[in-house]
Design an enzyme around this catalytic site. Structure first.
Site, PDB file in Angstrom:
ATOM      1  N   GLU A  13       0.822  -1.206   0.000  1.00 53.89           N
ATOM      2  CA  GLU A  13       0.000   0.000   0.000  1.00 53.89           C
ATOM      3  C   GLU A  13       0.855   1.255   0.000  1.00 53.89           C
ATOM      4  O   GLU A  13       0.526   2.248  -0.669  1.00 53.89           O
ATOM      5  CB  GLU A  13      -0.952  -0.019   1.203  1.00 53.89           C
ATOM      6  CG  GLU A  13      -2.056  -1.064   1.057  1.00 53.89           C
ATOM      7  CD  GLU A  13      -2.924  -1.174   2.292  1.00 53.89           C
ATOM      8  OE1 GLU A  13      -2.626  -0.472   3.299  1.00 53.89           O
ATOM      9  OE2 GLU A  13      -3.896  -1.953   2.273  1.00 53.89           O
TER      10      GLU A  13
ATOM     11  N   HIS B  31     -10.150   1.816   0.411  1.00 51.77           N
ATOM     12  CA  HIS B  31     -10.457   0.925   1.526  1.00 51.77           C
ATOM     13  C   HIS B  31     -11.950   0.798   1.797  1.00 51.77           C
ATOM     14  O   HIS B  31     -12.344   0.086   2.720  1.00 51.77           O
ATOM     15  CB  HIS B  31      -9.752   1.398   2.807  1.00 51.77           C
ATOM     16  CG  HIS B  31      -8.330   0.954   2.877  1.00 51.77           C
ATOM     17  ND1 HIS B  31      -7.393   1.356   1.970  1.00 51.77           N
ATOM     18  CD2 HIS B  31      -7.682   0.120   3.746  1.00 51.77           C
ATOM     19  CE1 HIS B  31      -6.223   0.802   2.286  1.00 51.77           C
ATOM     20  NE2 HIS B  31      -6.375   0.054   3.349  1.00 51.77           N
TER      21      HIS B  31
END
EC number: 3.4.26.1
Length: 308
Positions: free
Chosen positions: A175, A208
């Site tokens: 990420e 997310h």
């Protein structure tokens, strides 16, 4: 100079070349198109990262080891290919960073020790209250906890735990590579370094939101509790891993804790010291030269506040 008269002065002022962004000097697209290319590139990266998680169709929840292993493969492939998006962006915009791609993305030895220690220390200060709460609720004393942490058997158990590997290793590495190392160089010439730092977490946060639908699908949480715990602080990989370990601060539990006054004082002190130390511990001078500043200078923004 006086002999030239007014016309001569006007001629000199007109003929003086002005500094142009490198993309314009090379005949590349204008600033507006560069921004669209940057935003589209970041959106493509974010969609590719999240989309790779759903390549494997499964009715199992996200914490099942089989699902985690398949997603490891997907995100590692996308993360490995993500620097190619930066190379494509460079070709489309005509901006030449003036440094290697890996250096621009943050892979460099200069300033590595303060970059690893100071942000983590700052993040731990922010989590002073939750750390106190964790210490109070743990039945064992400090010596026993250190023995557990330093025991090779404990680390061997962690390395075979798929959830631990996902939260503490794979997720922070991939990420941060996609949502910070790749996106920041593309956004900085468009928005400036300061706004780009705050824009990258927006892509990270939106990416997310798929966790919300997964948790609702498997009835793991209510809507309210999901929104309180869906995001984490953005930062270097160590800070990311630490935040994944700590999770969202349990403020409600602290309010009902038998020693809530001490805990709330710890929460307040943590936030206060974090704000007090934020600027000195993130001073760019502590971390060596900034490749992004070279990029901004070549793109025509040589007066960026964080680079001066």
């Amino acid at each position: 100079m006086a002999a030239l008269g007014g016309d001569g002065l006007r001629l000199l002022s007109v003929s003086r070349p002005e500094r142009q962004p490198e993309s314009a000097a090379l005949g590349g697209p204008g600033p507006g198109l560069c921004c669209w290319v940057s935003v589209f590139s970041c959106l493509s990266l974010a969609c590719s990262y999240v989309g790779s998680l759903y390549v494997w169709k499964s009715e199992l929840p996200r914490d099942h080891p089989a699902v985690i292993k398949r997603r490891f493969t997907s995100v590692l492939v996308v993360s490995s290919l993500s620097p190619l998006c930066v190379l494509l962006w460079r070709e489309l915009t005509g901006i030449q960073p003036g440094t290697s791609l890996l250096t621009l993305m943050g892979f460099r030895l200069e300033g590595i020790f303060p970059a690893a220690l100071l942000p983590l220390l700052l993040t731990m200060i922010l989590f002073l209250g939750p750390l106190m709460q964790l210490s109070m609720d743990c039945p064992c004393d400090l010596a026993d906890r250190l023995k557990v942490v330093l025991a090779p058997r404990s680390w061997a158990g962690c390395l075979t735990d798929m959830r631990w590997l996902r939260n503490q290793v794979i997720a922070p590495l991939t990420e941060e590579l996609v949502f910070r190392a790749c996106m920041l160089p593309m956004l900085a010439p468009c928005t400036g370094l300061g706004p780009a730092v705050f824009t990258c977490p927006l892509f990270f946060g939106v990416a997310h939101f798929h966790h919300i639908f997964e948790q609702l699908r498997f009835r793991q949480s209510s809507v309210g509790s999901i929104f309180l715990s869906a995001g984490h602080l953005i930062g270097p990989v160590l800070c990311h891993s630490f935040c994944n370990y700590m999770g969202f601060p349990a403020v409600c539990a602290a309010l009902e804790h038998p020693q809530r006054r001490l805990l709330l004082a710890g929460y307040a002190l943590g936030v206060g010291f974090f704000l007090l130390l934020l600027q000195p511990l993130t001073d760019p001078k502590l971390y060596g030269s900034l490749p992004l500043c070279v990029l901004l200078e070549r793109a025509g923004d040589s007066e960026a506040p964080l680079c001066s």
